[in-house]
Scaffold this motif. Structure first.
Motif, mmCIF file in Angstrom:
data_model
loop_
_atom_site.group_PDB
_atom_site.id
_atom_site.type_symbol
_atom_site.label_atom_id
_atom_site.label_comp_id
_atom_site.label_asym_id
_atom_site.label_seq_id
_atom_site.Cartn_x
_atom_site.Cartn_y
_atom_site.Cartn_z
ATOM 1 N N SER A 72 -2.782 5.725 1.719
ATOM 2 C CA SER A 72 -2.533 4.546 1.373
ATOM 3 C C SER A 72 -1.656 3.662 2.307
ATOM 4 C CB SER A 72 -1.697 4.516 -0.005
ATOM 5 O OG SER A 72 -2.241 4.897 -1.029
ATOM 6 N N ALA A 73 -0.806 4.388 3.100
ATOM 7 C CA ALA A 73 0.110 3.782 4.077
ATOM 8 C C ALA A 73 -0.989 3.331 5.444
ATOM 9 C CB ALA A 73 1.128 4.723 4.707
ATOM 10 N N LEU A 74 -1.822 4.308 5.563
ATOM 11 C CA LEU A 74 -2.787 3.760 6.617
ATOM 12 C C LEU A 74 -3.805 2.840 6.338
ATOM 13 C CD1 LEU A 74 -3.519 7.523 8.130
ATOM 14 C CD2 LEU A 74 -2.059 5.794 9.099
ATOM 15 N N ASN A 77 0.891 -1.219 -0.014
ATOM 16 C CA ASN A 77 -0.163 -0.139 0.035
ATOM 17 C C ASN A 77 0.881 1.074 -0.135
ATOM 18 O OD1 ASN A 77 -3.255 -0.447 0.523
ATOM 19 N ND2 ASN A 77 -1.889 -2.213 1.402
ATOM 20 N N LEU A 78 1.978 1.276 0.749
ATOM 21 C CA LEU A 78 2.824 2.642 0.841
ATOM 22 C C LEU A 78 3.476 2.486 -0.579
ATOM 23 C CD1 LEU A 78 4.032 4.829 2.239
ATOM 24 C CD2 LEU A 78 5.663 3.290 3.286
ATOM 25 N N TRP A 101 -9.051 6.350 13.676
ATOM 26 C CA TRP A 101 -8.846 7.703 14.576
ATOM 27 C C TRP A 101 -7.698 8.471 14.200
ATOM 28 C CZ3 TRP A 101 -5.099 9.463 18.270
ATOM 29 C CH2 TRP A 101 -5.466 10.413 18.796
ATOM 30 N N VAL A 102 -6.569 7.686 14.164
ATOM 31 C CA VAL A 102 -5.300 8.149 13.547
ATOM 32 C C VAL A 102 -5.411 8.761 12.175
ATOM 33 C CG1 VAL A 102 -2.982 7.750 13.036
ATOM 34 C CG2 VAL A 102 -3.777 6.904 15.285
ATOM 35 N N GLU A 103 -6.191 8.129 11.405
ATOM 36 C CA GLU A 103 -6.747 8.662 10.097
ATOM 37 C C GLU A 103 -7.209 10.127 9.974
ATOM 38 O OE1 GLU A 103 -8.390 6.923 5.863
ATOM 39 O OE2 GLU A 103 -8.670 5.693 7.692
ATOM 40 N N GLY A 110 -2.866 0.342 4.502
ATOM 41 C CA GLY A 110 -2.039 -0.785 4.413
ATOM 42 C C GLY A 110 -1.896 -1.315 6.038
ATOM 43 N N LEU A 111 -1.716 -0.210 6.920
ATOM 44 C CA LEU A 111 -1.765 -0.575 8.445
ATOM 45 C C LEU A 111 -3.205 -1.257 8.714
ATOM 46 C CD1 LEU A 111 0.039 -0.311 10.863
ATOM 47 C CD2 LEU A 111 -1.011 1.808 11.445
ATOM 48 N N ARG A 112 -4.287 -0.834 8.088
ATOM 49 C CA ARG A 112 -5.252 -1.629 8.803
ATOM 50 C C ARG A 112 -5.521 -3.003 8.326
ATOM 51 N NH1 ARG A 112 -10.543 2.116 7.261
ATOM 52 N NH2 ARG A 112 -11.241 0.552 8.177
ATOM 53 N N TYR A 113 -4.855 -2.945 7.217
ATOM 54 C CA TYR A 113 -5.003 -4.606 6.739
ATOM 55 C C TYR A 113 -3.816 -5.597 7.286
ATOM 56 C CZ TYR A 113 -7.693 -4.213 2.326
ATOM 57 O OH TYR A 113 -8.695 -3.735 1.409
ATOM 58 N N ALA A 114 -2.775 -4.765 7.724
ATOM 59 C CA ALA A 114 -1.570 -5.542 8.585
ATOM 60 C C ALA A 114 -2.166 -5.912 10.023
ATOM 61 C CB ALA A 114 -0.332 -4.558 8.625
ATOM 62 N N LEU A 115 -2.943 -5.007 10.593
ATOM 63 C CA LEU A 115 -3.556 -5.356 11.755
ATOM 64 C C LEU A 115 -4.265 -6.610 11.593
ATOM 65 C CD1 LEU A 115 -4.289 -2.002 13.226
ATOM 66 C CD2 LEU A 115 -2.754 -3.525 14.295
ATOM 67 N N GLY A 116 -5.149 -6.746 10.688
ATOM 68 C CA GLY A 116 -5.804 -7.931 10.484
ATOM 69 C C GLY A 116 -5.177 -9.307 10.361
#
Length: 275
Positions: free
Chosen positions: A194-196, A156-157, A258-260, A198-204
């Motif tokens: 896009s990086a955020l 994503n990044l 929330w960070v987003e 990717g972070l959401r997918y990475a958490l799952g």
């Protein structure tokens, strides 16, 4: 004319009082509550065997007992530490590799092909190799989380960096920004959405990897608690563990959202209604 005469001859409908409506938040809870009630009723009537699936009442009792004994909190902290360590490694590695591949054509030629080959491998199937390489301690569990979580961040990044509007890059170049300033002030902010994602997918993926990782000779953790309950056919504790994983995944996703909202406050129109 004929239709107007017919309509005028019909009696007026009596005014009806508006029906009281539940708030949207409560309306979303109606169907889960109905499912729980049907589940409990089917268990009480013997339609669902308690050995296969514990009723909601038994699950609630087990949850209270695990919290009262402190067992749930202890296992939860262990699992959170593993996810935090693995995800931290994944963020650092995925971000660094995405910057190398996204900011340089030569970097893409060197980095992207090997990563794409590794990405297509099912990382959960690498458990036997991880045990052979790292033993049966904490390292293979954290490595499994890190490996699975790094790819969504990288992909994503990388896509976000390459998707930055070329007109912004051209305008920054005309204004005299150096390459470092261009990356810091234009490319990275443009790739942040896009990086955020990717972070959401990475958490799952991190929580999914942890479920498997905690089956590698673990002595603590939510996965260990579930595996131990399986030996005694305690489906109530197994379901408590699954619910904990689900709540943790939802909470982590809400945290990133929330960070987003905070980090992308310069895009209020696009973010409106996504919370």
């Amino acid at each position: 004319m004929m239709s107007e005469a017919i309509l005028s001859a019909l009696p007026d409908r009596p005014a009806t009082k508006p029906r009281p409506r539940l708030p949207p938040g409560l309306r979303r809870l109606v169907s889960p509550v109905v499912i729980l009630l049907l589940w409990q009723a089917a268990s009480d009537l013997g339609l669902i065997s308690s050995r296969l699936v514990a009723p909601p009442s038994a699950i609630a009792r087990s949850f209270v007992e695990l919290v009262a004994s402190g067992e749930l909190q202890h296992n939860l902290l262990v699992s959170l530490a593993r996810v935090g360590a693995g995800l931290g490694i994944a963020v650092v590695a995925g971000t660094a590799l995405a910057l190398v591949a996204g900011l340089s054509r030569r970097g893409e030629e060197i980095v992207d092909a090997p990563l794409q080959m590794v990405r297509t491998m099912p990382h959960l199937a690498l458990v036997p190799l991880f045990i052979l390489w790292f033993g049966i301690g904490e390292t293979p569990k954290i490595a499994l989380v890190a490996l699975g979580s790094a790819f969504p961040i990288y992909l994503n990044l990388f896509a976000g960096i390459r998707g930055v509007d070329p007109r912004l890059v051209e305008a920054a170049t005309v204004l005299g920004l150096s390459r470092g300033e261009l990356i810091r002030h234009v490319i990275l902010p443009g790739a942040l959405p896009s990086a955020l994602v990717g972070l959401r997918y990475a958490l799952g993926v991190a929580w999914l990897s942890l479920v498997v990782g905690e089956q590698i000779n673990a002595t603590a953790g939510i996965g260990f608690m579930m595996m131990d309950a399986r030996e005694f056919l305690r489906t109530d504790i197994i379901i408590v563990g699954l619910l904990v994983y689900a709540v943790l995944g939802l909470a982590a996703d809400q945290l990133v959202r929330w960070v987003e909202r905070r980090a992308l406050s310069w895009r209020p129109v696009l973010l409106r209604g996504t919370a």
